[in-house]
Design an enzyme around this catalytic site. Sequence first.
Site, mmCIF file in Angstrom:
data_model
loop_
_atom_site.group_PDB
_atom_site.id
_atom_site.type_symbol
_atom_site.label_atom_id
_atom_site.label_comp_id
_atom_site.label_asym_id
_atom_site.label_seq_id
_atom_site.Cartn_x
_atom_site.Cartn_y
_atom_site.Cartn_z
ATOM 1 C CD GLU A 43 -2.414 1.381 2.730
ATOM 2 O OE1 GLU A 43 -2.593 2.526 3.194
ATOM 3 O OE2 GLU A 43 -2.743 0.346 3.351
ATOM 4 C CE LYS B 16 -6.106 2.780 7.289
ATOM 5 N NZ LYS B 16 -5.360 3.751 6.471
#
Length: 225
Positions: free
Chosen positions: A44, A133
């Site tokens: 990421e 998340k």
Amino acid sequence: MINKIKVLNRIMDTAVVAVVRGKDLDEAKKISEACVKGGVDILEVTFTVPKAHEVIQTLKEEYGDLAVVGAGTVLDSETARVAILNGAEFIVGPNFDLETAKLCNRYQVPYMAGCMTITEIVKAMECGTDVIKLFPGSAFGPSIIKDIKGPLPQVCIMPTGGVSLENVSEWIKNGCIAVGVGGALTSGSKSGDFESITRLSKSFVEKVKEAKGINVTNKEVIKAI
């Protein structure tokens, strides 16, 4: 749609997402290389990295299918679109943004939106968010997962912030599909110790396998040390 499923399956399989931050392209590449070498092949790249879109493009060109490269710290749909055009295979934000959710659904790119409360989580799920998340995870701790999954057993959760080698097993055992790990994995880059990132990557992968109940041979255990 098929590619979206493949990406989500890869993320769930590795279950460790390396949050890549760096002062420039070179540092971000070295961090990524160290992670992939250690078995953490989900990267990421945060948009706090200068020219993050170029980092994403470069990593995709270099790794191809050997790594899944996504974009992090994506606050809005404009940034998400830039990331996707440069090869990002998933989008992560510290917040939930409706227009970003719409854009990711339009192009069938997995969206992981940052949420802290049940209300935020339900809203994000209703708008098509693929993975919640839980951020910052340090504000809750692994025990919160069971509390969330009580009323929302169907939710897919990935905590970021507060995930360490000491508690990663607990996060996974409590029902997280993956964890996002930043400084606890990549802090060695500050001193140029990229080998430590590789060692930690191996250890994180090992801990996750154990938490999932995957049998690991003695040889693999030795490699992870």
